[in-house]
Scaffold this active site. Sequence first.
Site, PDB file in Angstrom:
ATOM      1  N   HIS A 123     -38.867  29.013  57.556  1.00 18.54           N
ATOM      2  CA  HIS A 123     -39.031  27.545  57.468  1.00 18.54           C
ATOM      3  C   HIS A 123     -40.463  27.032  57.678  1.00 18.54           C
ATOM      4  O   HIS A 123     -40.753  26.308  58.638  1.00 18.54           O
ATOM      5  CB  HIS A 123     -38.066  26.808  58.396  1.00 18.54           C
ATOM      6  CG  HIS A 123     -37.830  27.414  59.766  1.00 18.54           C
ATOM      7  ND1 HIS A 123     -38.848  27.783  60.602  1.00 18.54           N
ATOM      8  CD2 HIS A 123     -36.675  27.686  60.437  1.00 18.54           C
ATOM      9  CE1 HIS A 123     -38.333  28.260  61.724  1.00 18.54           C
ATOM     10  NE2 HIS A 123     -37.017  28.216  61.651  1.00 18.54           N
ATOM     11  N   ASN A 150     -35.662  21.590  63.581  1.00 24.35           N
ATOM     12  CA  ASN A 150     -36.725  22.438  64.100  1.00 24.35           C
ATOM     13  C   ASN A 150     -37.065  23.543  63.107  1.00 24.35           C
ATOM     14  O   ASN A 150     -36.197  24.347  62.783  1.00 24.35           O
ATOM     15  CB  ASN A 150     -36.279  23.062  65.430  1.00 24.35           C
ATOM     16  CG  ASN A 150     -37.424  23.722  66.159  1.00 24.35           C
ATOM     17  OD1 ASN A 150     -38.585  23.435  65.889  1.00 24.35           O
ATOM     18  ND2 ASN A 150     -37.100  24.614  67.072  1.00 24.35           N
ATOM     19  N   PHE A 180     -30.858  20.174  67.189  1.00 26.13           N
ATOM     20  CA  PHE A 180     -31.754  20.305  66.039  1.00 26.13           C
ATOM     21  C   PHE A 180     -30.941  20.833  64.854  1.00 26.13           C
ATOM     22  O   PHE A 180     -30.189  21.798  65.015  1.00 26.13           O
ATOM     23  CB  PHE A 180     -32.831  21.360  66.322  1.00 26.13           C
ATOM     24  CG  PHE A 180     -33.910  20.942  67.281  1.00 26.13           C
ATOM     25  CD1 PHE A 180     -34.976  20.176  66.849  1.00 26.13           C
ATOM     26  CD2 PHE A 180     -33.877  21.348  68.618  1.00 26.13           C
ATOM     27  CE1 PHE A 180     -36.014  19.824  67.721  1.00 26.13           C
ATOM     28  CE2 PHE A 180     -34.893  21.002  69.502  1.00 26.13           C
ATOM     29  CZ  PHE A 180     -35.964  20.237  69.055  1.00 26.13           C
ATOM     30  N   ASP A 197     -31.796  26.959  55.873  1.00 28.22           N
ATOM     31  CA  ASP A 197     -31.651  26.778  57.326  1.00 28.22           C
ATOM     32  C   ASP A 197     -30.441  25.870  57.608  1.00 28.22           C
ATOM     33  O   ASP A 197     -30.495  25.003  58.496  1.00 28.22           O
ATOM     34  CB  ASP A 197     -32.919  26.212  57.968  1.00 28.22           C
ATOM     35  CG  ASP A 197     -32.917  26.388  59.484  1.00 28.22           C
ATOM     36  OD1 ASP A 197     -31.953  26.994  60.015  1.00 28.22           O
ATOM     37  OD2 ASP A 197     -33.864  25.923  60.145  1.00 28.22           O
ATOM     38  N   LEU A 203     -23.959  30.254  60.394  1.00 25.47           N
ATOM     39  CA  LEU A 203     -22.510  30.140  60.160  1.00 25.47           C
ATOM     40  C   LEU A 203     -21.756  29.931  61.480  1.00 25.47           C
ATOM     41  O   LEU A 203     -20.552  29.673  61.462  1.00 25.47           O
ATOM     42  CB  LEU A 203     -21.990  31.368  59.410  1.00 25.47           C
ATOM     43  CG  LEU A 203     -22.585  31.593  58.008  1.00 25.47           C
ATOM     44  CD1 LEU A 203     -21.953  32.812  57.327  1.00 25.47           C
ATOM     45  CD2 LEU A 203     -22.403  30.361  57.118  1.00 25.47           C
TER      46      LEU A 203
HETATM   47  O1  DOR Z   1     -33.083  22.918  63.289  1.00 25.06           O
HETATM   48  C1  DOR Z   1     -32.779  24.060  63.613  1.00 25.06           C
HETATM   49  N1  DOR Z   1     -31.512  24.392  63.901  1.00 25.06           N
HETATM   50  N2  DOR Z   1     -33.743  24.974  63.702  1.00 25.06           N
HETATM   51  C2  DOR Z   1     -33.528  26.187  64.219  1.00 25.06           C
HETATM   52  O2  DOR Z   1     -34.457  26.962  64.294  1.00 25.06           O
HETATM   53  C3  DOR Z   1     -32.184  26.562  64.719  1.00 25.06           C
HETATM   54  C4  DOR Z   1     -31.138  25.747  64.087  1.00 25.06           C
HETATM   55  C5  DOR Z   1     -29.801  25.821  64.781  1.00 25.06           C
HETATM   56  O3  DOR Z   1     -29.385  26.916  65.165  1.00 25.06           O
HETATM   57  O4  DOR Z   1     -29.156  24.778  64.914  1.00 25.06           O
END
Ligand code: DOR
Length: 446
Positions: free
Chosen positions: A234, A280, A325, A307, A65
Site C-alpha cells: 500500500h 492505514n 483503520f 487492502d 478475510l
Molecule cells: O487500514 C488498514 N486496515 N491498514 C492495515 O494495515 C490493516 C488493515 C486491517 O487489518 O484492518
Amino acid sequence: MASLIIRGGRIIDPGQNMDRIGDVVITDGKIVSAGLNHDFGGDSDVIDARGMIVCPGFIDLHAHLRDPGYENKETIVTGTRAAARGGFTTVCCMPNTNPPIDDELQLDYVKTVALKEGLVRVLPIACVTKGEKGEVLTDFARLAHAGAVAFSDDGRPVMKSSIMRAALEAARWAGVPVIDHCEDLSLTEKGYMNEGEISHRLHIGGAPAAAEDIMVARDLSLAELTGSHIHIAHVSTEGSVDLVRRAKARGVKVTAEATPHHLTMTEEKVLTFGTTAKVNPPLRTRSDVQAVVRGLREGVIDAVATDHAPHTKEDKTTDFAHAAFGISGFETALGSLMGLVHSGTLGLGRLIAAMTCGPARILRKPDLGNLKPGSNGDVVLIDIDREWVVDVSKFASKGKNSPLEGTRLKGKVMVTVFGGKVVYQDDIIIARGKEAAGVANKPSLI
Ligand code: DOR
C-alpha cells in the site's frame, strides 16, 4: 469434457500482449484457447461477451478475510463472495487474524476452509514474526512449504531492522517475498490521518508521510543487502514512489502495490466521510495521489491490491482516534479505478496488467493472471461503460465501510468465471457447495 465458450468479447490479456476480439474457451477448468474464433461446440455453455472486455480474473495480493477470529467482520465465505463480485479470482489473505497465521496449523485451517467454502482461490500469507510481535521469526521454510505465498506482519511494521534483515534472508531461501507494511511507529503513535493542514484543522493526530518513507528507505537498503525480494505494500506517498523508482533503477529486487483508495482519494475524504475514510496508511495529499498514479502508469508500482479491510459498524462508529483503520475494497476496486481510465490518466491495458499478470509475477505463479492455453480458467467480463451507484447494503462483504457509498461509478464487473465456472453474474452470486443446491450452476446465456 465440460466446456465454456466466452464469445466475441474484446480480449485484453496483457500477459501475452493480446488485445483483440475473439473467443475464450475453457475446458475442464483450464484455458484451451483465447483470441481465436470457435464454432459453437455441441453442449458447451456459451456466454455472449460482445461489447464487453474479457480479461484474466483479477489477483489481489492484499486482503483481510478476518477468518479465524474476527468472523463478525468477515469470513472466508463472505470475503470470497465479495471478491467474486469484484472480479477477483485469486485473493491473498493477510495473517492478522486471531490467532494470527504464524504456524502450520493456522495455515492449514485457512487452506482447508477456503477449499471447502471459498468461492474463489485463497492463497494465505503467513506472519513474519510470531504473533506479529516483531520479535521471533516464524518458520519460513516450513510455512512456505505448507503453502504460504508470502510473509507479512501487515497491520504492523517490523520495527527491528535486524529482524527484518533475518526475515528477508529467510524469505529468499524460501523463494517467496516479504510484503512490507512500512510505518515507523515512533512517528505514528497518535496518528490517525495524514498529518497536514486538515489534521490540524480537525484536531486529529497526524501520521506524517515521513513515517512511511523512512521505513521504505530502510527496507530497500535491507533488500539490497540481502539480495531478497521485498514487496512494498500500500504505497501512499510521493516519497515512497521515488524511493522505489530509484531502487528499481539500481537493480534492487523490489516490487510495489497501490490500493484503489490511495490511487483515487485524498485526505479530504475525511471531511465528508469521517471514520469511514480512516485507513492505514492514511489517505494523503493530491500530489501524493498523483505520484502514486504516475508510479502505476510507469510500472514503478507493479500491482493494484485492495487492502480489503472489512470492519463492523460498531468498529467505525466511534470517535476518530478509536475507530478501526480500513476500507472494504473488493467490490468497488474496478469501478473506482475505471475513473482513471475514463479520464485518460491511466491506460485500460495498464490497469488490467496491474490486476492480473503484475501480481501473478510477484507471486511467481505462471498459470494465474493470463489466458494462455493451460492456465487456470479464471476470467472476468467487464462493461466499461456501465454506470452504477455504490450501495453498500448490496455488498457481499460483511464490511460496509466504504467512503464510496452513494458514488456513481462507470465500469462494472459483469461476470466472474473461476476455474471454468460462473461464480458471479451481474449482481447474482452463484453459490457453491451445499448452498448451491437448487441454484443453476450452469451459466445462463447472457
Ligand atoms: O487500514 C488498514 N486496515 N491498514 C492495515 O494495515 C490493516 C488493515 C486491517 O487489518 O484492518
